[in-house]
Design a protein around this motif. Sequence first.
Motif, PDB file in Angstrom:
ATOM      1  N   UNK A 184       0.813  -1.209   0.000  1.00 28.19           N
ATOM      2  CA  UNK A 184       0.000   0.000   0.000  1.00 28.19           C
ATOM      3  C   UNK A 184       0.845   1.257   0.000  1.00 28.19           C
ATOM      4  N   UNK A 185       1.915   1.243   0.789  1.00 25.65           N
ATOM      5  CA  UNK A 185       2.800   2.410   0.856  1.00 25.65           C
ATOM      6  C   UNK A 185       3.549   2.610  -0.457  1.00 25.65           C
ATOM      7  N   UNK A 186       3.979   1.504  -1.069  1.00 25.52           N
ATOM      8  CA  UNK A 186       4.703   1.624  -2.336  1.00 25.52           C
ATOM      9  C   UNK A 186       3.786   2.161  -3.433  1.00 25.52           C
ATOM     10  N   UNK A 187       2.532   1.771  -3.410  1.00 27.40           N
ATOM     11  CA  UNK A 187       1.576   2.303  -4.387  1.00 27.40           C
ATOM     12  C   UNK A 187       1.446   3.815  -4.239  1.00 27.40           C
ATOM     13  N   UNK A 188       1.441   4.297  -2.991  1.00 33.28           N
ATOM     14  CA  UNK A 188       1.385   5.745  -2.755  1.00 33.28           C
ATOM     15  C   UNK A 188       2.603   6.443  -3.342  1.00 33.28           C
ATOM     16  N   UNK A 189       3.771   5.826  -3.193  1.00 27.83           N
ATOM     17  CA  UNK A 189       4.992   6.421  -3.738  1.00 27.83           C
ATOM     18  C   UNK A 189       4.942   6.454  -5.262  1.00 27.83           C
ATOM     19  N   UNK A 190       4.444   5.385  -5.865  1.00 24.39           N
ATOM     20  CA  UNK A 190       4.316   5.347  -7.329  1.00 24.39           C
ATOM     21  C   UNK A 190       3.428   6.490  -7.809  1.00 24.39           C
ATOM     22  N   UNK A 191       2.314   6.675  -7.134  1.00 25.47           N
ATOM     23  CA  UNK A 191       1.394   7.753  -7.515  1.00 25.47           C
ATOM     24  C   UNK A 191       2.053   9.121  -7.341  1.00 25.47           C
ATOM     25  N   UNK A 192       2.837   9.267  -6.271  1.00 26.77           N
ATOM     26  CA  UNK A 192       3.499  10.551  -6.018  1.00 26.77           C
ATOM     27  C   UNK A 192       4.580  10.833  -7.059  1.00 26.77           C
ATOM     28  N   UNK A 215       3.093  -8.138  -6.591  1.00 24.60           N
ATOM     29  CA  UNK A 215       1.802  -8.577  -7.127  1.00 24.60           C
ATOM     30  C   UNK A 215       0.656  -7.746  -6.565  1.00 24.60           C
ATOM     31  N   UNK A 216       0.740  -7.408  -5.281  1.00 25.11           N
ATOM     32  CA  UNK A 216      -0.311  -6.599  -4.666  1.00 25.11           C
ATOM     33  C   UNK A 216      -0.302  -5.173  -5.216  1.00 25.11           C
ATOM     34  N   UNK A 217       0.890  -4.638  -5.446  1.00 23.36           N
ATOM     35  CA  UNK A 217       0.989  -3.299  -6.035  1.00 23.36           C
ATOM     36  C   UNK A 217       0.351  -3.283  -7.422  1.00 23.36           C
ATOM     37  N   UNK A 218       0.706  -4.266  -8.236  1.00 20.68           N
ATOM     38  CA  UNK A 218       0.180  -4.317  -9.602  1.00 20.68           C
ATOM     39  C   UNK A 218      -1.330  -4.539  -9.590  1.00 20.68           C
ATOM     40  N   UNK A 219      -1.808  -5.382  -8.680  1.00 16.34           N
ATOM     41  CA  UNK A 219      -3.252  -5.620  -8.586  1.00 16.34           C
ATOM     42  C   UNK A 219      -3.989  -4.321  -8.263  1.00 16.34           C
ATOM     43  N   UNK A 220      -3.402  -3.514  -7.384  1.00 17.15           N
ATOM     44  CA  UNK A 220      -4.017  -2.228  -7.027  1.00 17.15           C
ATOM     45  C   UNK A 220      -4.032  -1.275  -8.216  1.00 17.15           C
ATOM     46  N   UNK A 221      -2.904  -1.188  -8.919  1.00 20.00           N
ATOM     47  CA  UNK A 221      -2.828  -0.291 -10.077  1.00 20.00           C
ATOM     48  C   UNK A 221      -3.786  -0.731 -11.182  1.00 20.00           C
ATOM     49  N   UNK A 222      -3.918  -2.037 -11.366  1.00 15.74           N
ATOM     50  CA  UNK A 222      -4.845  -2.537 -12.385  1.00 15.74           C
ATOM     51  C   UNK A 222      -6.288  -2.218 -12.001  1.00 15.74           C
ATOM     52  N   UNK A 223      -6.593  -2.397 -10.731  1.00 11.71           N
ATOM     53  CA  UNK A 223      -7.950  -2.116 -10.262  1.00 11.71           C
ATOM     54  C   UNK A 223      -8.304  -0.651 -10.476  1.00 11.71           C
ATOM     55  N   UNK A 224      -7.319   0.214 -10.301  1.00  9.90           N
ATOM     56  CA  UNK A 224      -7.531   1.652 -10.486  1.00  9.90           C
ATOM     57  C   UNK A 224      -7.333   2.087 -11.940  1.00  9.90           C
ATOM     58  N   UNK A 225      -6.966   1.118 -12.801  1.00 22.37           N
ATOM     59  CA  UNK A 225      -6.680   1.394 -14.216  1.00 22.37           C
ATOM     60  C   UNK A 225      -5.598   2.461 -14.353  1.00 22.37           C
ATOM     61  N   UNK A 226      -4.518   2.264 -13.569  1.00 22.73           N
ATOM     62  CA  UNK A 226      -3.426   3.244 -13.565  1.00 22.73           C
ATOM     63  C   UNK A 226      -2.067   2.557 -13.709  1.00 22.73           C
ATOM     64  N   UNK A 227      -2.019   1.456 -14.448  1.00 23.94           N
ATOM     65  CA  UNK A 227      -0.756   0.730 -14.588  1.00 23.94           C
ATOM     66  C   UNK A 227       0.302   1.571 -15.301  1.00 23.94           C
ATOM     67  N   UNK A 228      -0.133   2.551 -16.081  1.00 19.45           N
ATOM     68  CA  UNK A 228       0.815   3.406 -16.786  1.00 19.45           C
ATOM     69  C   UNK A 228       1.679   4.241 -15.860  1.00 19.45           C
ATOM     70  N   UNK A 229       1.251   4.390 -14.606  1.00 17.99           N
ATOM     71  CA  UNK A 229       2.023   5.187 -13.656  1.00 17.99           C
ATOM     72  C   UNK A 229       3.360   4.540 -13.312  1.00 17.99           C
ATOM     73  N   UNK A 230       3.430   3.214 -13.426  1.00 20.10           N
ATOM     74  CA  UNK A 230       4.640   2.510 -12.995  1.00 20.10           C
ATOM     75  C   UNK A 230       5.861   2.940 -13.798  1.00 20.10           C
ATOM     76  N   UNK A 231       5.732   3.034 -15.100  1.00 17.35           N
ATOM     77  CA  UNK A 231       6.867   3.435 -15.940  1.00 17.35           C
ATOM     78  C   UNK A 231       7.330   4.845 -15.609  1.00 17.35           C
ATOM     79  N   UNK A 232       6.370   5.744 -15.421  1.00 19.35           N
ATOM     80  CA  UNK A 232       6.711   7.129 -15.080  1.00 19.35           C
ATOM     81  C   UNK A 232       7.418   7.174 -13.732  1.00 19.35           C
ATOM     82  N   UNK A 233       6.890   6.423 -12.764  1.00 27.87           N
ATOM     83  CA  UNK A 233       7.477   6.410 -11.425  1.00 27.87           C
ATOM     84  C   UNK A 233       8.892   5.844 -11.448  1.00 27.87           C
ATOM     85  N   UNK A 234       9.109   4.794 -12.234  1.00 29.05           N
ATOM     86  CA  UNK A 234      10.443   4.199 -12.323  1.00 29.05           C
ATOM     87  C   UNK A 234      11.442   5.199 -12.887  1.00 29.05           C
ATOM     88  N   UNK A 235      11.060   5.895 -13.931  1.00 21.07           N
ATOM     89  CA  UNK A 235      11.960   6.890 -14.519  1.00 21.07           C
ATOM     90  C   UNK A 235      12.257   8.017 -13.537  1.00 21.07           C
TER      91      UNK A 235
END
Length: 326
Positions: A42-50, A84-104
Amino acid sequence: MLIEPDISVQQVLMRFPGLTTGHANEERAFIEASIFEAAQAGSLTEIIEALATKSEEYMRSDGIQKLMRLFCKTRNAITALTAELVIATLKQQERVGLLSVALQQAMLNEQSAVGNLPADLLICGSLQPDRLLRKEVKAIALRGASIPHLEITAELTGGRKLTFEDCIFDELDLSFNSDSIGSVSFHRCRVQRLSCAQDVANCIRDVGLEPGDVEETSVIDATNADIMEMSIPAQLKVLKIILRKLFQQKGSGRRRGAFYRGIHGIDPDIVDRCLTALLKSGIAYVVGAQHSDDAVWHPNRAHARRVAFLVDTLSIPDDAVVQEIL
């Protein structure tokens, strides 16, 4: 504990039923690692969004800075369950595209560029790189990360360069052929257990790994990429990959999530059917609830000869397990 809790929440954590005192100094620890891993997701998902906002002002806010400081000083990168839990959350929110941006952004951010946070995001992306990592992510560089397990597949390396500097790997699986060797490079890295095909092992120095950098090497006959290219039914491809991971790769078992990697373009339901068939036949056994992401699957070595035939055969074998899944 992997992350030191903020002083303001320590009293609450002391009463948390998922914690226990098992240390000489009475320090509280999680009863089950999976409890920590789920909370960490849950915390990592928040960081990805930020990170994906690309807003320096938002990144400097107190709440985000607390999370960033925690993830920048973890002892190890995340496990497959957390990913897996992070990805499941992003998929549920239809925001998987955020991962690439967050990684960069994590690789560019001075606070997080060195350490485990970029590795956390790469581990998430490695689960389904064709869907989770955008094609414009051409280069991924990790520095100073401690990674429990990473499988580098042909899909992950496709069209991009992966560079690891001063990283430590507990388990590293190079699941690609030697023609992809130029897509990966290691500099001053240490690997406890390395799994790769013979052709990759023959040129392992070309990726920057010297014999002294690897404690244990497991050479396997075929990579996932080889199996995926075979002219056989998808069910048999998945069965071969699962058996290869269970019987031919070093380690004390595999979490359920590990079997869903390296099956690019194949329905994950087929993995479930194969695992059920292996359990029913006694070729594998599971510690934990069968359908739990935290379940650990183990090989029954009494079936080693049978498994070797199933993995190596080029045709569709007349075997009860194969008949069960086709």
